[in-house]
Design a protein around this motif. Structure first.
Motif, PDB file in Angstrom:
ATOM      1  N   LYS A  79     -19.810  40.847  15.723  1.00 29.87           N
ATOM      2  CA  LYS A  79     -20.520  40.591  16.979  1.00 29.87           C
ATOM      3  C   LYS A  79     -21.248  39.252  16.991  1.00 29.87           C
ATOM      4  CE  LYS A  79     -21.209  45.472  17.889  1.00 29.87           C
ATOM      5  NZ  LYS A  79     -22.118  46.597  17.753  1.00 29.87           N
ATOM      6  N   GLU A  80     -21.782  38.811  15.821  1.00 33.92           N
ATOM      7  CA  GLU A  80     -22.696  37.674  15.825  1.00 33.92           C
ATOM      8  C   GLU A  80     -22.334  36.510  14.910  1.00 33.92           C
ATOM      9  OE1 GLU A  80     -26.850  38.672  15.412  1.00 33.92           O
ATOM     10  OE2 GLU A  80     -26.511  40.643  16.292  1.00 33.92           O
ATOM     11  N   TRP A  81     -21.765  36.764  13.736  1.00 30.37           N
ATOM     12  CA  TRP A  81     -21.696  35.717  12.713  1.00 30.37           C
ATOM     13  C   TRP A  81     -20.349  35.039  12.540  1.00 30.37           C
ATOM     14  CZ3 TRP A  81     -24.334  39.897   9.462  1.00 30.37           C
ATOM     15  CH2 TRP A  81     -25.706  39.879   9.710  1.00 30.37           C
ATOM     16  N   TYR A  82     -19.274  35.721  12.891  1.00 34.50           N
ATOM     17  CA  TYR A  82     -17.951  35.157  12.634  1.00 34.50           C
ATOM     18  C   TYR A  82     -17.186  34.928  13.923  1.00 34.50           C
ATOM     19  CZ  TYR A  82     -18.971  36.790   7.938  1.00 34.50           C
ATOM     20  OH  TYR A  82     -19.570  37.017   6.724  1.00 34.50           O
ATOM     21  N   SER A  83     -16.527  33.775  13.997  1.00 32.47           N
ATOM     22  CA  SER A  83     -15.586  33.537  15.091  1.00 32.47           C
ATOM     23  C   SER A  83     -14.181  33.928  14.648  1.00 32.47           C
ATOM     24  CB  SER A  83     -15.627  32.074  15.527  1.00 32.47           C
ATOM     25  OG  SER A  83     -15.380  31.208  14.434  1.00 32.47           O
ATOM     26  N   TRP A  84     -13.963  34.013  13.333  1.00 32.72           N
ATOM     27  CA  TRP A  84     -12.671  34.414  12.765  1.00 32.72           C
ATOM     28  C   TRP A  84     -12.874  34.816  11.318  1.00 32.72           C
ATOM     29  CZ3 TRP A  84     -10.427  32.214   8.454  1.00 32.72           C
ATOM     30  CH2 TRP A  84      -9.130  32.634   8.155  1.00 32.72           C
ATOM     31  N   TYR A  85     -12.117  35.801  10.860  1.00 33.16           N
ATOM     32  CA  TYR A  85     -12.052  36.085   9.430  1.00 33.16           C
ATOM     33  C   TYR A  85     -10.751  36.776   9.082  1.00 33.16           C
ATOM     34  CZ  TYR A  85     -13.600  40.968  10.137  1.00 33.16           C
ATOM     35  OH  TYR A  85     -13.714  42.274  10.529  1.00 33.16           O
TER      36      TYR A  85
END
Length: 103
Positions: A79-85
């Motif tokens: 929701k908050e920290w990653y744009s992709w993983y």
């Protein structure tokens, strides 16, 4: 480390700002170290972050993935920290290293 063992490779790009990420990352590392089957962790971050955690068994990895505090962090990350993983789970059968710091 006794072989074979498993490596969980977590590769990611972050969103802007810390937004509590640093504290949670620290807390998750402390928590993971208490998990049965945890071996170690290595991490680096520039434009892309790479964290590799090492585990004795696939069952240990599954247990960690289901840890409720870890599930909370995973959801917050989405929701908050990653744009992709991307997560990769690999069997380590062999390793070697070079080190000028030890005799």
């Amino acid at each position: 480390m006794e072989k074979p063992y498993y490596a969980v490779i977590f590769t990611s790009t972050r969103t802007e700002g810390d937004n509590g990420y640093g504290e949670m990352a620290y807390d998750m590392e402390v928590l993971a170290k208490k998990e049965q089957g945890f071996i170690g962790i290595e991490s680096a971050r520039e434009e892309v972050g790479i964290t590799v955690s090492y585990w004795e068994t696939l069952a240990a990895i599954t247990s960690w993935k289901k840890n409720m505090d870890h599930v909370f962090a995973q959801n917050k990350g989405q929701k908050e920290w990653y744009s992709w993983y991307k997560v990769r789970i690999c069997l380590v059968e062999r390793e070697y290293e070079f080190n000028t710091l030890t005799p």
